[in-house]
Motif scaffolding. Sequence first.
Motif, PDB file in Angstrom:
ATOM      1  N   MET A   1       0.856  -1.179   0.000  1.00 54.08           N
ATOM      2  CA  MET A   1       0.000   0.000   0.000  1.00 54.08           C
ATOM      3  C   MET A   1       0.899   1.240   0.000  1.00 54.08           C
ATOM      4  SD  MET A   1      -2.801   1.219   2.827  1.00 54.08           S
ATOM      5  CE  MET A   1      -3.354  -0.457   2.915  1.00 54.08           C
ATOM      6  N   LYS A   2       0.616   2.158  -0.896  1.00 51.66           N
ATOM      7  CA  LYS A   2       1.371   3.401  -0.958  1.00 51.66           C
ATOM      8  C   LYS A   2       0.969   4.324   0.188  1.00 51.66           C
ATOM      9  CE  LYS A   2       1.996   3.321  -5.932  1.00 51.66           C
ATOM     10  NZ  LYS A   2       1.775   4.012  -7.201  1.00 51.66           N
ATOM     11  N   THR A   3       1.919   5.128   0.624  1.00 49.07           N
ATOM     12  CA  THR A   3       1.612   6.071   1.697  1.00 49.07           C
ATOM     13  C   THR A   3       0.971   7.319   1.119  1.00 49.07           C
ATOM     14  OG1 THR A   3       3.816   7.032   1.566  1.00 49.07           O
ATOM     15  CG2 THR A   3       3.506   5.230   3.126  1.00 49.07           C
ATOM     16  N   LEU A   4       0.284   8.031   1.959  1.00 53.34           N
ATOM     17  CA  LEU A   4      -0.358   9.275   1.559  1.00 53.34           C
ATOM     18  C   LEU A   4       0.649  10.418   1.603  1.00 53.34           C
ATOM     19  CD1 LEU A   4      -3.654   8.842   3.582  1.00 53.34           C
ATOM     20  CD2 LEU A   4      -3.395   8.702   1.106  1.00 53.34           C
ATOM     21  N   PRO A   5       0.454  11.456   0.777  1.00 52.82           N
ATOM     22  CA  PRO A   5       1.334  12.622   0.844  1.00 52.82           C
ATOM     23  C   PRO A   5       1.284  13.255   2.235  1.00 52.82           C
ATOM     24  CG  PRO A   5      -0.052  12.696  -1.116  1.00 52.82           C
ATOM     25  CD  PRO A   5      -0.544  11.564  -0.274  1.00 52.82           C
ATOM     26  N   HIS A   6       2.397  13.822   2.686  1.00 51.92           N
ATOM     27  CA  HIS A   6       2.486  14.381   4.040  1.00 51.92           C
ATOM     28  C   HIS A   6       1.424  15.443   4.309  1.00 51.92           C
ATOM     29  CE1 HIS A   6       5.954  12.093   5.143  1.00 51.92           C
ATOM     30  NE2 HIS A   6       6.613  12.492   4.064  1.00 51.92           N
ATOM     31  N   ALA A   7       1.142  16.300   3.327  1.00 58.38           N
ATOM     32  CA  ALA A   7       0.128  17.345   3.540  1.00 58.38           C
ATOM     33  C   ALA A   7      -1.249  16.732   3.766  1.00 58.38           C
ATOM     34  CB  ALA A   7       0.099  18.304   2.352  1.00 58.38           C
ATOM     35  N   VAL A   8      -1.542  15.643   3.086  1.00 57.54           N
ATOM     36  CA  VAL A   8      -2.824  14.958   3.255  1.00 57.54           C
ATOM     37  C   VAL A   8      -2.860  14.270   4.619  1.00 57.54           C
ATOM     38  CG1 VAL A   8      -4.317  13.125   2.352  1.00 57.54           C
ATOM     39  CG2 VAL A   8      -3.163  14.713   0.770  1.00 57.54           C
ATOM     40  N   GLU A   9      -1.751  13.649   5.020  1.00 56.14           N
ATOM     41  CA  GLU A   9      -1.677  13.051   6.356  1.00 56.14           C
ATOM     42  C   GLU A   9      -1.918  14.104   7.436  1.00 56.14           C
ATOM     43  OE1 GLU A   9       2.179  11.141   6.364  1.00 56.14           O
ATOM     44  OE2 GLU A   9       1.219   9.195   6.048  1.00 56.14           O
ATOM     45  N   ALA A  10      -1.343  15.302   7.264  1.00 58.13           N
ATOM     46  CA  ALA A  10      -1.530  16.372   8.257  1.00 58.13           C
ATOM     47  C   ALA A  10      -2.993  16.766   8.370  1.00 58.13           C
ATOM     48  CB  ALA A  10      -0.670  17.581   7.900  1.00 58.13           C
ATOM     49  N   GLY A  81      -5.292  23.120   3.313  1.00 58.39           N
ATOM     50  CA  GLY A  81      -5.621  22.749   1.947  1.00 58.39           C
ATOM     51  C   GLY A  81      -6.917  21.963   2.014  1.00 58.39           C
ATOM     52  N   GLN A  82      -7.335  21.471   0.905  1.00 59.64           N
ATOM     53  CA  GLN A  82      -8.531  20.634   0.880  1.00 59.64           C
ATOM     54  C   GLN A  82      -8.163  19.318   0.223  1.00 59.64           C
ATOM     55  OE1 GLN A  82     -11.505  22.934  -1.151  1.00 59.64           O
ATOM     56  NE2 GLN A  82     -11.871  24.237   0.612  1.00 59.64           N
ATOM     57  N   VAL A  83      -8.908  18.272   0.589  1.00 60.18           N
ATOM     58  CA  VAL A  83      -8.606  16.959   0.044  1.00 60.18           C
ATOM     59  C   VAL A  83      -9.895  16.170  -0.145  1.00 60.18           C
ATOM     60  CG1 VAL A  83      -8.235  15.847   2.300  1.00 60.18           C
ATOM     61  CG2 VAL A  83      -7.084  14.945   0.273  1.00 60.18           C
ATOM     62  N   THR A  84      -9.924  15.393  -1.206  1.00 60.83           N
ATOM     63  CA  THR A  84     -10.940  14.363  -1.402  1.00 60.83           C
ATOM     64  C   THR A  84     -10.206  13.080  -1.694  1.00 60.83           C
ATOM     65  OG1 THR A  84     -12.657  15.867  -2.177  1.00 60.83           O
ATOM     66  CG2 THR A  84     -12.854  13.569  -2.846  1.00 60.83           C
ATOM     67  N   ILE A  85     -10.561  12.053  -0.945  1.00 57.66           N
ATOM     68  CA  ILE A  85      -9.918  10.749  -1.071  1.00 57.66           C
ATOM     69  C   ILE A  85     -10.973   9.749  -1.515  1.00 57.66           C
ATOM     70  CG2 ILE A  85      -8.675   8.936   0.160  1.00 57.66           C
ATOM     71  CD1 ILE A  85      -7.841  11.217   2.162  1.00 57.66           C
ATOM     72  N   GLN A  86     -10.706   9.072  -2.617  1.00 56.79           N
ATOM     73  CA  GLN A  86     -11.605   8.031  -3.102  1.00 56.79           C
ATOM     74  C   GLN A  86     -10.987   6.682  -2.793  1.00 56.79           C
ATOM     75  OE1 GLN A  86     -11.706   9.013  -7.261  1.00 56.79           O
ATOM     76  NE2 GLN A  86     -13.455  10.394  -7.020  1.00 56.79           N
ATOM     77  N   GLY A  87     -11.821   5.709  -2.456  1.00 56.71           N
ATOM     78  CA  GLY A  87     -11.284   4.390  -2.174  1.00 56.71           C
ATOM     79  C   GLY A  87     -12.361   3.376  -1.887  1.00 56.71           C
ATOM     80  N   VAL A 134     -12.920   0.847   7.713  1.00 58.64           N
ATOM     81  CA  VAL A 134     -11.524   0.971   7.270  1.00 58.64           C
ATOM     82  C   VAL A 134     -11.544   1.311   5.789  1.00 58.64           C
ATOM     83  CG1 VAL A 134      -9.268  -0.135   7.086  1.00 58.64           C
ATOM     84  CG2 VAL A 134     -10.833  -0.794   8.941  1.00 58.64           C
ATOM     85  N   MET A 135     -11.027   2.488   5.462  1.00 61.47           N
ATOM     86  CA  MET A 135     -11.019   2.948   4.070  1.00 61.47           C
ATOM     87  C   MET A 135      -9.602   2.857   3.516  1.00 61.47           C
ATOM     88  SD  MET A 135     -12.342   6.534   2.525  1.00 61.47           S
ATOM     89  CE  MET A 135     -12.071   6.936   0.808  1.00 61.47           C
ATOM     90  N   THR A 136      -9.463   2.173   2.394  1.00 63.09           N
ATOM     91  CA  THR A 136      -8.192   2.085   1.682  1.00 63.09           C
ATOM     92  C   THR A 136      -8.226   3.079   0.528  1.00 63.09           C
ATOM     93  OG1 THR A 136      -7.982  -0.250   2.257  1.00 63.09           O
ATOM     94  CG2 THR A 136      -6.636   0.558   0.414  1.00 63.09           C
ATOM     95  N   PRO A 137      -7.399   4.119   0.576  1.00 63.88           N
ATOM     96  CA  PRO A 137      -7.408   5.123  -0.492  1.00 63.88           C
ATOM     97  C   PRO A 137      -6.912   4.553  -1.823  1.00 63.88           C
ATOM     98  CG  PRO A 137      -6.393   5.997   1.496  1.00 63.88           C
ATOM     99  CD  PRO A 137      -6.547   4.518   1.690  1.00 63.88           C
ATOM    100  N   ARG A 138      -7.569   4.950  -2.888  1.00 66.18           N
ATOM    101  CA  ARG A 138      -7.169   4.571  -4.249  1.00 66.18           C
ATOM    102  C   ARG A 138      -6.717   5.791  -5.060  1.00 66.18           C
ATOM    103  NH1 ARG A 138      -6.418  -0.365  -2.930  1.00 66.18           N
ATOM    104  NH2 ARG A 138      -8.277  -1.508  -2.331  1.00 66.18           N
TER     105      ARG A 138
END
Length: 157
Positions: A1-10, A81-87, A134-138
């Motif tokens: 599983m790839k990690t999320l960008p640091h700004a999104v993690e924050a 910032g703003q984020v939308t995560i699909q998964g 549990v959401m796995t981001p895609r």
Amino acid sequence: MKTLPHAVEALLESALVAEFTVLDPEGRPIVHPMLPLYIGDGRIYMTSSVLFSRKLLHLKRNPRAALSITDPLAAPVDRFGQVTIQGDAIVIDEDPHAGWLGLLPAWARKEPTIPAMVKRRWMLPLFWERAVIVMTPRRVFHWPPTSPEEPIIYDLD
């Protein structure tokens, strides 16, 4: 599983509320305010009372989901910032009495009164019967504060 960008993690680590979207049986989006919990493993966790929870039924039928953080008051970070995560999301509800307690430290970081409330959960027993989502981001769409008109898109598959 790839990690999320640091700004999104924050954003995930600080957000007190996010818009969690599931699909009803006809494929229409339904949005629920949820407390996103992030523990650094690339997945997003949420809990939901099992009592009359349609979102859990919708997810069991169709795991496609999205989570958005769009309100700067809900995510107090220095440079919002703003984020939308699909998964895809799964529901873990085999032990609604204690199966979610592993998320308590992450929950308490956002809501410090939660551990004291859990100790008195016998007062509201049905609220504390919880499932874990549990959401796995895609795919991630991130609108950084420096260029809010065009998102940066991250494909995580």
